[in-house]
Write an enzyme that holds these catalytic residues in place. Structure first.
Site, PDB file in Angstrom:
ATOM      1  N   CYS A  66       7.362  -5.613   9.065  1.00  0.00           N
ATOM      2  CA  CYS A  66       6.667  -6.444  10.043  1.00  0.00           C
ATOM      3  C   CYS A  66       7.363  -7.794  10.038  1.00  0.00           C
ATOM      4  CB  CYS A  66       5.163  -6.536   9.769  1.00  0.00           C
ATOM      5  SG  CYS A  66       4.672  -7.488   8.322  1.00  0.00           S
ATOM      6  N   THR A  68       6.926 -10.715   8.535  1.00  0.00           N
ATOM      7  CA  THR A  68       7.199 -11.252   7.197  1.00  0.00           C
ATOM      8  C   THR A  68       7.265 -10.168   6.128  1.00  0.00           C
ATOM      9  OG1 THR A  68       4.863 -11.551   6.699  1.00  0.00           O
ATOM     10  CG2 THR A  68       6.027 -13.435   7.710  1.00  0.00           C
ATOM     11  N   HIS A  99      10.967   0.015 -12.599  1.00  0.00           N
ATOM     12  CA  HIS A  99       9.790  -0.259 -13.426  1.00  0.00           C
ATOM     13  C   HIS A  99       8.467   0.082 -12.758  1.00  0.00           C
ATOM     14  CE1 HIS A  99      11.915  -3.284 -16.323  1.00  0.00           C
ATOM     15  NE2 HIS A  99      12.537  -2.129 -16.226  1.00  0.00           N
ATOM     16  N   HIS A 134       7.288   2.443 -18.773  1.00  0.00           N
ATOM     17  CA  HIS A 134       6.892   2.050 -17.422  1.00  0.00           C
ATOM     18  C   HIS A 134       5.971   3.080 -16.784  1.00  0.00           C
ATOM     19  CE1 HIS A 134       9.703  -1.171 -17.895  1.00  0.00           C
ATOM     20  NE2 HIS A 134      10.674  -0.301 -18.140  1.00  0.00           N
TER      21      HIS A 134
END
Length: 150
Positions: A66, A68, A99, A134
């Site tokens: 979009c 931003t 991660h 992770h």
């Protein structure tokens, strides 16, 4: 690898550039769910379309854009099973995969240039999840979806 991509009107041009980058990879197949013009559309609707393919397994990963990248990444992260990462640099893109096992990449069409976006996408596509310690953290992130607040 199957990638579903979608943008609102604020990122149509960047979406087209990203699709060209994705076509550099012979093993990447791209599905574009829109939008295809400059007429205003609501980014949550686009996020929902892209993420539906990721959740159903029709796509291995998704890319949402979009103006931003903020609104569409927030919308995507409301969908159970999605880990969308808004990335504005290569390092963040790599770490979102290594991660956080991000399954959706978010980019901002009005804030990210074509060149940097290409490098971000290339890094994100090439990077695999490390797992290990992770994986436990990602499981904890995903468990938050099932918590009742208040």
């Amino acid at each position: 690898m199957n990638i579903t991509i979608g943008s609102d009107h604020g990122a149509v041009d960047l979406k087209e550039e990203v699709k060209m980058v994705l076509h550099e990879f012979s093993d990447v197949h791209v599905k574009d769910v829109g939008t295809f013009g400059k007429e205003a559309v609501d980014y949550p609707d686009i996020a929902e379309k892209v993420c539906a393919d990721v959740i159903s397994g029709k796509a291995d990963r998704g890319i949402v854009l979009c103006g931003t990248g903020l609104g569409i990444s927030i919308a995507a992260n409301k969908i159970k099973g999605i880990r969308a990462a808004l990335c504005a640099d290569v390092y963040t893109a790599i770490m979102s995969r290594k991660h956080n096992d991000a399954n959706v990449l978010a980019l901002g069409g009005r804030v990210t240039g074509f060149g940097p976006a290409g490098e971000i996408v290339r890094a994100w596509i090439r990077t695999e999840f490390e797992g290990g310690r992770h994986a436990r953290r990602v499981e904890k992130i995903m468990a938050l979806e099932d918590q009742k607040n208040g």
